[in-house]
Design a protein around this motif. Structure first.
Motif, PDB file in Angstrom:
ATOM      1  N   GLU A 248       0.802  -1.155  -0.102  1.00 41.02           N
ATOM      2  CA  GLU A 248       0.048  -0.044  -0.044  1.00 41.02           C
ATOM      3  C   GLU A 248       0.757   1.388   0.048  1.00 41.02           C
ATOM      4  O   GLU A 248       0.145   2.512  -0.313  1.00 41.02           O
ATOM      5  CB  GLU A 248      -0.775   0.189   1.071  1.00 41.02           C
ATOM      6  N   LEU A 249       2.227   1.058   0.282  1.00 34.75           N
ATOM      7  CA  LEU A 249       2.910   2.171   0.337  1.00 34.75           C
ATOM      8  C   LEU A 249       3.494   2.519  -1.111  1.00 34.75           C
ATOM      9  O   LEU A 249       3.904   1.738  -1.863  1.00 34.75           O
ATOM     10  CB  LEU A 249       4.092   2.246   1.322  1.00 34.75           C
ATOM     11  N   GLU A 250       3.557   3.934  -1.515  1.00 37.57           N
ATOM     12  CA  GLU A 250       3.941   4.481  -2.775  1.00 37.57           C
ATOM     13  C   GLU A 250       5.664   4.753  -2.718  1.00 37.57           C
ATOM     14  O   GLU A 250       6.267   4.602  -3.358  1.00 37.57           O
ATOM     15  CB  GLU A 250       3.142   5.539  -3.336  1.00 37.57           C
ATOM     16  N   SER A 251       5.845   5.469  -1.526  1.00 37.38           N
ATOM     17  CA  SER A 251       6.976   5.916  -1.465  1.00 37.38           C
ATOM     18  C   SER A 251       7.392   6.114   0.351  1.00 37.38           C
ATOM     19  O   SER A 251       6.374   6.012   1.005  1.00 37.38           O
ATOM     20  CB  SER A 251       7.312   7.454  -1.977  1.00 37.38           C
ATOM     21  N   TYR A 252       8.617   5.995   0.652  1.00 44.72           N
ATOM     22  CA  TYR A 252       8.973   6.182   1.930  1.00 44.72           C
ATOM     23  C   TYR A 252      10.536   6.933   2.012  1.00 44.72           C
ATOM     24  O   TYR A 252      11.029   6.749   0.754  1.00 44.72           O
ATOM     25  CB  TYR A 252       9.161   4.670   2.510  1.00 44.72           C
ATOM     26  N   GLN A 253      10.866   7.409   3.122  1.00 38.72           N
ATOM     27  CA  GLN A 253      12.006   8.126   3.283  1.00 38.72           C
ATOM     28  C   GLN A 253      12.267   7.678   4.915  1.00 38.72           C
ATOM     29  O   GLN A 253      11.555   7.890   5.723  1.00 38.72           O
ATOM     30  CB  GLN A 253      11.940   9.506   3.147  1.00 38.72           C
ATOM     31  N   ILE A 254      13.585   7.187   5.014  1.00 35.29           N
ATOM     32  CA  ILE A 254      14.096   7.042   6.372  1.00 35.29           C
ATOM     33  C   ILE A 254      15.096   7.849   6.725  1.00 35.29           C
ATOM     34  O   ILE A 254      16.373   7.911   6.032  1.00 35.29           O
ATOM     35  CB  ILE A 254      14.557   5.599   6.406  1.00 35.29           C
ATOM     36  N   ASP A 255      15.202   8.866   7.862  1.00 34.66           N
ATOM     37  CA  ASP A 255      16.146   9.734   8.199  1.00 34.66           C
ATOM     38  C   ASP A 255      16.570   8.827   9.656  1.00 34.66           C
ATOM     39  O   ASP A 255      15.994   8.883  10.738  1.00 34.66           O
ATOM     40  CB  ASP A 255      15.307  11.035   8.684  1.00 34.66           C
ATOM     41  N   LYS A 256      17.692   8.404   9.342  1.00 40.40           N
ATOM     42  CA  LYS A 256      18.543   7.692  10.237  1.00 40.40           C
ATOM     43  C   LYS A 256      19.017   8.398  11.368  1.00 40.40           C
ATOM     44  O   LYS A 256      18.904   8.337  12.719  1.00 40.40           O
ATOM     45  CB  LYS A 256      19.535   6.754   9.779  1.00 40.40           C
ATOM     46  N   LYS A 257      19.479   9.560  11.111  1.00 39.64           N
ATOM     47  CA  LYS A 257      20.209  10.533  12.068  1.00 39.64           C
ATOM     48  C   LYS A 257      18.851  11.042  13.077  1.00 39.64           C
ATOM     49  O   LYS A 257      19.417  11.152  14.296  1.00 39.64           O
ATOM     50  CB  LYS A 257      20.714  11.665  11.267  1.00 39.64           C
ATOM     51  N   HIS A 258      17.813  11.580  12.638  1.00 43.56           N
ATOM     52  CA  HIS A 258      16.766  12.046  13.487  1.00 43.56           C
ATOM     53  C   HIS A 258      15.743  10.800  14.073  1.00 43.56           C
ATOM     54  O   HIS A 258      14.947  11.255  14.841  1.00 43.56           O
ATOM     55  CB  HIS A 258      16.013  12.980  12.724  1.00 43.56           C
ATOM     56  N   GLY A 259      15.887   9.711  13.524  1.00 43.17           N
ATOM     57  CA  GLY A 259      14.992   8.680  13.790  1.00 43.17           C
ATOM     58  C   GLY A 259      13.671   8.876  13.197  1.00 43.17           C
ATOM     59  O   GLY A 259      12.464   8.554  14.154  1.00 43.17           O
ATOM     60  N   ARG A 260      13.393   9.348  12.211  1.00 44.05           N
ATOM     61  CA  ARG A 260      11.967   9.572  11.465  1.00 44.05           C
ATOM     62  C   ARG A 260      11.885   8.466  10.336  1.00 44.05           C
ATOM     63  O   ARG A 260      12.900   8.513   9.400  1.00 44.05           O
ATOM     64  CB  ARG A 260      12.079  10.916  11.126  1.00 44.05           C
ATOM     65  N   VAL A 261      10.809   8.290  10.065  1.00 44.97           N
ATOM     66  CA  VAL A 261      10.416   7.623   9.036  1.00 44.97           C
ATOM     67  C   VAL A 261       9.078   8.166   8.320  1.00 44.97           C
ATOM     68  O   VAL A 261       7.960   8.180   8.996  1.00 44.97           O
ATOM     69  CB  VAL A 261      10.033   5.872   9.314  1.00 44.97           C
ATOM     70  N   SER A 262       9.300   8.489   7.036  1.00 42.16           N
ATOM     71  CA  SER A 262       7.962   9.076   6.339  1.00 42.16           C
ATOM     72  C   SER A 262       7.405   8.326   5.379  1.00 42.16           C
ATOM     73  O   SER A 262       8.395   7.428   4.429  1.00 42.16           O
ATOM     74  CB  SER A 262       8.384  10.497   5.753  1.00 42.16           C
ATOM     75  N   VAL A 263       6.309   8.106   5.409  1.00 41.85           N
ATOM     76  CA  VAL A 263       5.752   7.275   4.151  1.00 41.85           C
ATOM     77  C   VAL A 263       4.537   7.791   3.722  1.00 41.85           C
ATOM     78  O   VAL A 263       3.721   8.583   4.156  1.00 41.85           O
ATOM     79  CB  VAL A 263       5.315   5.689   5.008  1.00 41.85           C
ATOM     80  N   CYS A 264       4.261   7.555   2.268  1.00 50.09           N
ATOM     81  CA  CYS A 264       3.274   7.942   1.455  1.00 50.09           C
ATOM     82  C   CYS A 264       2.582   6.905   0.818  1.00 50.09           C
ATOM     83  O   CYS A 264       3.218   6.128   0.388  1.00 50.09           O
ATOM     84  CB  CYS A 264       3.478   9.192   0.652  1.00 50.09           C
ATOM     85  N   GLY A 265       1.253   6.989   0.767  1.00 54.16           N
ATOM     86  CA  GLY A 265       0.511   5.993  -0.079  1.00 54.16           C
ATOM     87  C   GLY A 265      -1.027   5.823   0.445  1.00 54.16           C
ATOM     88  O   GLY A 265      -1.763   6.816   1.088  1.00 54.16           O
ATOM     89  N   ALA A 266      -1.839   5.247  -0.224  1.00 53.76           N
ATOM     90  CA  ALA A 266      -3.319   4.991   0.024  1.00 53.76           C
ATOM     91  C   ALA A 266      -3.456   3.690   1.164  1.00 53.76           C
ATOM     92  O   ALA A 266      -3.390   2.616   0.902  1.00 53.76           O
ATOM     93  CB  ALA A 266      -4.095   4.798  -1.266  1.00 53.76           C
ATOM     94  N   PHE A 267      -3.584   4.198   2.237  1.00 48.82           N
ATOM     95  CA  PHE A 267      -3.695   3.529   3.581  1.00 48.82           C
ATOM     96  C   PHE A 267      -4.197   3.933   4.653  1.00 48.82           C
ATOM     97  O   PHE A 267      -4.540   5.371   4.572  1.00 48.82           O
ATOM     98  CB  PHE A 267      -2.175   3.009   3.785  1.00 48.82           C
ATOM     99  N   SER A 268      -4.567   3.157   5.592  1.00 45.65           N
ATOM    100  CA  SER A 268      -4.881   3.553   7.007  1.00 45.65           C
ATOM    101  C   SER A 268      -3.837   3.827   7.932  1.00 45.65           C
ATOM    102  O   SER A 268      -3.040   2.778   8.184  1.00 45.65           O
ATOM    103  CB  SER A 268      -6.106   2.443   7.556  1.00 45.65           C
TER     104      SER A 268
END
Length: 89
Positions: free
Chosen positions: A32-52
């Motif tokens: 269900e995810l179209e894209s993701y980005q993992i920021d290892k330094k700040h401990g953040r994960v961003s995901v985009c897509g059509a999901f709950s």
């Protein structure tokens, strides 16, 4: 089920390269995810897509065995519609 297009930011502990690979592998398996980005330094994960958003957070927590905290959820338009906002490279 009719899901809307969301971009969500999560906070996770990414202590080492093994943690990074485990999170990346879990994200790649989610259809269900179209894209993701993992920021290892700040401990953040961003995901985009059509999901709950809650369902995705639970899936990531179960697959990685790591605590997941939802920081931000915003509704966005999918790439190709409107201004094209919300699609991360």
């Amino acid at each position: 089920m009719d899901y809307r297009f969301y971009c969500m930011t999560l906070r996770m502990n990414i202590d080492c390269n093994g943690c990074y690979r485990r999170i990346r592998r879990a994200l790649l398996q989610m259809q269900e995810l179209e894209s993701y980005q993992i920021d290892k330094k700040h401990g953040r994960v961003s995901v985009c897509g059509a999901f709950s958003p809650q369902d995705v957070a639970i899936k990531i927590r179960k697959r990685t065995n790591r605590r997941v905290e939802i920081l931000e959820v915003r509704e966005a338009s999918p790439a190709g519609e409107g201004e094209g906002a919300g699609h991360m490279p």
